[in-house]
Design a protein around this motif. Structure first.
Motif, mmCIF file in Angstrom:
data_model
loop_
_atom_site.group_PDB
_atom_site.id
_atom_site.type_symbol
_atom_site.label_atom_id
_atom_site.label_comp_id
_atom_site.label_asym_id
_atom_site.label_seq_id
_atom_site.Cartn_x
_atom_site.Cartn_y
_atom_site.Cartn_z
ATOM 1 N N HIS A 157 32.146 -22.685 15.833
ATOM 2 C CA HIS A 157 33.164 -22.824 16.883
ATOM 3 C C HIS A 157 32.672 -22.167 18.158
ATOM 4 O O HIS A 157 31.793 -21.304 18.130
ATOM 5 C CB HIS A 157 34.488 -22.203 16.445
ATOM 6 N N ILE A 158 33.261 -22.585 19.259
ATOM 7 C CA ILE A 158 32.963 -22.021 20.580
ATOM 8 C C ILE A 158 34.248 -21.450 21.152
ATOM 9 O O ILE A 158 35.305 -22.079 21.086
ATOM 10 C CB ILE A 158 32.376 -23.095 21.510
ATOM 11 N N HIS A 159 34.165 -20.246 21.696
ATOM 12 C CA HIS A 159 35.320 -19.600 22.335
ATOM 13 C C HIS A 159 35.364 -19.969 23.816
ATOM 14 O O HIS A 159 34.324 -19.991 24.479
ATOM 15 C CB HIS A 159 35.199 -18.076 22.225
ATOM 16 N N TRP A 160 36.570 -20.213 24.305
ATOM 17 C CA TRP A 160 36.753 -20.581 25.710
ATOM 18 C C TRP A 160 37.844 -19.725 26.340
ATOM 19 O O TRP A 160 38.851 -19.419 25.689
ATOM 20 C CB TRP A 160 37.195 -22.045 25.840
ATOM 21 N N SER A 161 37.639 -19.386 27.605
ATOM 22 C CA SER A 161 38.689 -18.759 28.406
ATOM 23 C C SER A 161 38.698 -19.490 29.744
ATOM 24 O O SER A 161 37.667 -19.636 30.387
ATOM 25 C CB SER A 161 38.386 -17.270 28.602
ATOM 26 N N VAL A 162 39.865 -19.983 30.152
ATOM 27 C CA VAL A 162 39.954 -20.814 31.351
ATOM 28 C C VAL A 162 41.060 -20.293 32.257
ATOM 29 O O VAL A 162 42.162 -19.990 31.791
ATOM 30 C CB VAL A 162 40.274 -22.285 30.990
ATOM 31 N N GLN A 163 40.724 -20.178 33.548
ATOM 32 C CA GLN A 163 41.731 -19.764 34.516
ATOM 33 C C GLN A 163 41.708 -20.720 35.696
ATOM 34 O O GLN A 163 40.657 -20.978 36.270
ATOM 35 C CB GLN A 163 41.447 -18.338 35.006
ATOM 36 N N GLY A 164 42.869 -21.257 36.022
ATOM 37 C CA GLY A 164 43.001 -22.131 37.177
ATOM 38 C C GLY A 164 44.191 -21.666 38.003
ATOM 39 O O GLY A 164 45.254 -21.377 37.445
ATOM 40 N N GLU A 165 43.972 -21.563 39.294
ATOM 41 C CA GLU A 165 45.022 -21.018 40.161
ATOM 42 C C GLU A 165 46.312 -21.834 40.032
ATOM 43 O O GLU A 165 46.282 -23.068 40.114
ATOM 44 C CB GLU A 165 44.536 -21.035 41.614
ATOM 45 N N GLY A 166 47.408 -21.130 39.792
ATOM 46 C CA GLY A 166 48.687 -21.803 39.671
ATOM 47 C C GLY A 166 49.009 -22.285 38.264
ATOM 48 O O GLY A 166 50.067 -22.884 38.048
ATOM 49 N N HIS A 167 48.079 -22.033 37.328
ATOM 50 C CA HIS A 167 48.286 -22.472 35.949
ATOM 51 C C HIS A 167 48.248 -21.264 35.016
ATOM 52 O O HIS A 167 47.642 -20.246 35.329
ATOM 53 C CB HIS A 167 47.198 -23.464 35.526
ATOM 54 N N ALA A 168 48.897 -21.407 33.870
ATOM 55 C CA ALA A 168 48.803 -20.353 32.863
ATOM 56 C C ALA A 168 47.375 -20.307 32.327
ATOM 57 O O ALA A 168 46.783 -21.353 32.075
ATOM 58 C CB ALA A 168 49.789 -20.620 31.733
ATOM 59 N N PRO A 169 46.786 -19.122 32.164
ATOM 60 C CA PRO A 169 45.432 -19.044 31.611
ATOM 61 C C PRO A 169 45.406 -19.511 30.164
ATOM 62 O O PRO A 169 46.421 -19.430 29.463
ATOM 63 C CB PRO A 169 45.075 -17.557 31.719
ATOM 64 N N LEU A 170 44.240 -20.010 29.743
ATOM 65 C CA LEU A 170 44.089 -20.530 28.375
ATOM 66 C C LEU A 170 42.945 -19.813 27.675
ATOM 67 O O LEU A 170 41.849 -19.700 28.205
ATOM 68 C CB LEU A 170 43.779 -22.033 28.424
ATOM 69 N N THR A 171 43.219 -19.300 26.483
ATOM 70 C CA THR A 171 42.168 -18.813 25.596
ATOM 71 C C THR A 171 42.210 -19.666 24.350
ATOM 72 O O THR A 171 43.262 -19.780 23.719
ATOM 73 C CB THR A 171 42.391 -17.333 25.226
ATOM 74 N N THR A 172 41.085 -20.293 24.007
ATOM 75 C CA THR A 172 41.109 -21.173 22.853
ATOM 76 C C THR A 172 39.728 -21.229 22.203
ATOM 77 O O THR A 172 38.810 -20.511 22.604
ATOM 78 C CB THR A 172 41.604 -22.582 23.260
ATOM 79 N N GLN A 173 39.603 -22.046 21.189
ATOM 80 C CA GLN A 173 38.334 -22.245 20.506
ATOM 81 C C GLN A 173 38.199 -23.729 20.199
ATOM 82 O O GLN A 173 39.195 -24.395 19.934
ATOM 83 C CB GLN A 173 38.295 -21.437 19.197
ATOM 84 N N SER A 174 36.973 -24.238 20.251
ATOM 85 C CA SER A 174 36.763 -25.641 19.871
ATOM 86 C C SER A 174 35.873 -25.682 18.634
ATOM 87 O O SER A 174 35.023 -24.816 18.426
ATOM 88 C CB SER A 174 36.143 -26.437 21.022
ATOM 89 N N TYR A 175 36.094 -26.698 17.844
ATOM 90 C CA TYR A 175 35.373 -26.858 16.579
ATOM 91 C C TYR A 175 34.564 -28.142 16.630
ATOM 92 O O TYR A 175 34.683 -28.927 17.570
ATOM 93 C CB TYR A 175 36.364 -26.860 15.419
ATOM 94 N N PHE A 176 33.761 -28.373 15.610
ATOM 95 C CA PHE A 176 32.889 -29.534 15.587
ATOM 96 C C PHE A 176 33.361 -30.493 14.509
ATOM 97 O O PHE A 176 33.604 -30.080 13.376
ATOM 98 C CB PHE A 176 31.441 -29.103 15.339
ATOM 99 N N ASP A 177 33.489 -31.738 14.918
ATOM 100 C CA ASP A 177 34.009 -32.748 14.007
ATOM 101 C C ASP A 177 33.257 -32.717 12.675
ATOM 102 O O ASP A 177 32.033 -32.707 12.641
ATOM 103 C CB ASP A 177 33.851 -34.134 14.659
ATOM 104 N N GLY A 178 33.998 -32.691 11.583
ATOM 105 C CA GLY A 178 33.381 -32.716 10.272
ATOM 106 C C GLY A 178 32.908 -31.361 9.787
ATOM 107 O O GLY A 178 32.345 -31.249 8.707
ATOM 108 N N GLU A 179 33.124 -30.315 10.599
ATOM 109 C CA GLU A 179 32.630 -28.988 10.232
ATOM 110 C C GLU A 179 33.777 -28.051 9.859
ATOM 111 O O GLU A 179 34.289 -27.310 10.686
ATOM 112 C CB GLU A 179 31.838 -28.372 11.391
ATOM 113 N N GLY A 180 34.253 -28.142 8.655
ATOM 114 C CA GLY A 180 35.049 -27.061 8.096
ATOM 115 C C GLY A 180 36.476 -26.932 8.573
ATOM 116 O O GLY A 180 37.021 -25.845 8.540
ATOM 117 N N LEU A 181 37.112 -28.027 9.033
ATOM 118 C CA LEU A 181 38.533 -27.908 9.325
ATOM 119 C C LEU A 181 39.336 -27.694 8.046
ATOM 120 O O LEU A 181 40.527 -27.454 8.095
ATOM 121 C CB LEU A 181 39.041 -29.137 10.088
#
Ligand SMILES: [Fe+2]
Length: 221
Positions: A131-155
């Motif tokens: 998985h990859i960790h992400w943190s995203v900030q855009g002015e005027g938007h709520a910040p997002l902390t999330t993770q992305s996974y790889f299709d077929g890998e351990g869901l």
């Protein structure tokens, strides 16, 4: 989703006076090519992939100028962080960047070049899928902390992920809990949530598979 124990502190803690106060191995670069480190004798170990990232707002419109940070394990499943107690600095991959940051372009997009991270043990009975960790900030938007996974890998491990992320927006989308959405709007939200959760590999591009990652911000306060 949770930030976890390995965020690249330099992005938030410049007052500490060190480039990467949380890092095992000093890596001055914070660009979006994690698979290559300037001055390193070797390229990153592992399968190189390109991730085409788009940041959307709550209404699924692109967000230009959003600040995107990512961090991940190397191909062996180790982080470059002092909280990573399984290795010492000299056991890390000198050719791998471990984290990156950048801003989205006018179309709300950016491209990341990295490697598929290794799975690592989260408990005595469960390996976290790559998985990859992400943190995203855009002015005027709520910040997002999330993770992305790889299709077929351990869901398969999604129940264990849920246990650590009770308030997780993506998992709740998958269960149709998004408040106030009905019909097509709910289907659209599920489609976006699915894209948030899974980096899908497409046709190889110059030997490097390409994945798509959609990061959707919430409404600002
Ligand atoms: Fe992680």
């Amino acid at each position: 989703m949770v930030t976890g124990p390995f965020p690249p502190l330099a992005f938030r803690d410049t007052a500490a006076g060190k480039p990467n106060p949380g890092a095992w191995r000093e890596v001055a670069e914070t660009d979006l090519d994690l698979a290559r480190v300037t001055g390193a004798a070797t390229a990153a170990m592992g399968q190189v992939v390109r991730l085409q990232v788009i940041v959307l707002d709550a209404g699924c419109r692109p967000v230009p100028g959003a600040q995107v940070e990512l961090w991940q394990a190397d191909t062996k499943g180790f982080y470059n962080h002092r909280n990573e107690v399984r290795v010492t600095a000299d056991e890390l991959d000198p050719g791998f960047g471990y984290w990156g940051s950048g801003r989205t372009d006018d179309a709300g997009r950016l491209t990341v070049r990295t490697i598929v991270p290794g799975a690592y043990p989260a408990s005595s009975s469960w390996f976290r899928p790559p998985h990859i960790h992400w943190s995203v900030q855009g002015e005027g938007h709520a910040p997002l902390t999330t993770q992305s996974y790889f299709d077929g890998e351990g869901l398969d491990g999604v129940q264990a992920i849920r246990a650590h992320n009770d308030a997780d927006r993506i998992l709740n989308y998958r269960d149709g809990f998004e408040e106030g959405l009905r019909g097509k709007a709910l289907e659209d939200a599920r489609r976006v949530a699915r894209a948030e959760l899974v980096a899908r590999f497409a046709v190889p591009e110059a030997g490097e598979p390409t994945g798509q990652v959609v990061l959707r911000l919430g409404k600002g306060a």
